[in-house]
Design an enzyme around this catalytic site. Structure first.
Site, PDB file in Angstrom:
ATOM      1  N   LYS A   8       1.150  -1.479  -0.080  1.00 39.50           N
ATOM      2  CA  LYS A   8      -0.476   0.053   0.256  1.00 39.50           C
ATOM      3  C   LYS A   8       0.525   1.467  -0.404  1.00 39.50           C
ATOM      4  CE  LYS A   8       1.131   1.133   4.619  1.00 39.50           C
ATOM      5  NZ  LYS A   8       1.900   3.009   4.541  1.00 39.50           N
ATOM      6  N   ASP A 155      -1.768  -1.356  10.306  1.00 41.62           N
ATOM      7  CA  ASP A 155      -1.989  -1.463   9.163  1.00 41.62           C
ATOM      8  C   ASP A 155      -3.467  -2.217   8.476  1.00 41.62           C
ATOM      9  OD1 ASP A 155      -0.559   1.594   9.292  1.00 41.62           O
ATOM     10  OD2 ASP A 155       0.998   0.136   7.961  1.00 41.62           O
TER      11      ASP A 155
END
Length: 296
Positions: A8, A155
């Site tokens: 990401k 995350d």
């Protein structure tokens, strides 16, 4: 079962307040990258390869094998092993007893850079949870997997969804957003610099952001520069000026937008076209710096 684990990037990252528990509330947009890595339209690899299989009839446990890019981490501290252990414990707590779960074998072929702010370790852990859930005929819902993932890292819940999301809290409160960068080119540069989380947060002063990232979907990419900011750059760049130079080089090379991802130390640039992106890619390559280019 084989899973291709993507990374990401953070599209903006604002530190908005310090919490009583010592953590910080933030606001950011998580954007998955590398999902089509290794496919014909995206031949350059930018993912980890995770293989998970279960040996029936053996005592429950985890056998872990690490390949590829080396990471300075004891096996028992690896997030993949922690994810497997957590899944096994939660599974037996849920099912009470079940002899279908045997020895879990996990092979991680690591390619994503670590310490880059790209969420590679978090993604490995979340994909491990999802692979085990699938192998065991989906005993857990997405919301249950998300709660499990949060126990492994802030995350991790994002990678259970793995679609563009506005995130708040410590990164675990997720809201889907419609941001589409398809057709653009992404250049990721990872200099030989390690930025600790402690260093990144040191000196950060929480503030109310000038631009609300909830509205990023309405702001044209060409207007992101100067408005969509990563607050960690204010503390990290003075300590590691080479990262600031990489960002400027990406802009000089034609990037429409450039930023550090997470707390570093990777810097990415988004380009309109392949020609300028590949020219910048060639100029950024060196023997000690990781450089990846692919189409979003």
């Amino acid at each position: 079962m084989i899973k291709f684990v993507n990374a990401k990037i953070n599209l903006g990252l604002n530190i908005v307040r310090r919490r009583e528990d010592g953590y910080h509330d933030l606001e950011t947009v998580f954007y998955p990258v590398g999902i089509e890595s290794g496919m014909p339209q995206q031949p350059e690899p930018f993912d980890d390869i995770l293989e998970v299989f279960i040996e029936k009839g053996k005592d429950t446990g985890c056998r872990f094998q690490f390949m590829g890019r080396r990471v300075d981490c004891e096996p028992e501290k690896n997030l993949v092993v922690k994810a497997t252990t957590l899944f096994i414990k939660t599974y037996f707590d849920k099912e009470v007893i079940d002899d279908r779960l045997g020895l879990v074998n996990v092979v991680l072929d690591k390619h994503l850079p670590d310490g880059a702010g790209l969420g590679g370790g978090s993604a490995d852990a979340s994909f491990t949870l999802m692979a085990l859930n699938e192998l065991m005929d989906f005993p857990f819902s997405e919301s249950e997997l998300t709660r499990m993932a949060l126990r492994l890292g802030a995350d991790c819940p994002f990678f259970i969804r793995n679609t563009p999301c506005f995130a708040e809290g410590i990164g675990e409160i997720l809201h889907p957003v419609e941001i589409d960068l398809k057709g653009r080119w992404l250049l990721v540069v990872k200099p030989p610099v390690y930025v600790s989380t402690k260093d990144a947060f040191s000196g950060v002063v929480p503030t109310h952001p000038a631009f609300d990232l909830r509205f990023l979907t309405y702001l044209p990419l060409e207007e992101w520069r100067g408005k969509v900011v990563n607050d960690f750059e204010s503390t990290v760049f003075p300590k590691y000026p080479e990262l600031s130079r990489v960002k400027e080089s990406l802009y000089e090379g034609g990037a429409v937008y450039s930023s550090m991802s997470g707390s570093g130390s990777s810097i990415y640039g988004i380009f309109r076209d392949e020609t300028s992106a590949r020219e910048c890619y060639r100029r950024m390559q060196s023997t000690d710096t990781g450089v990846w280019l692919f189409k979003l």
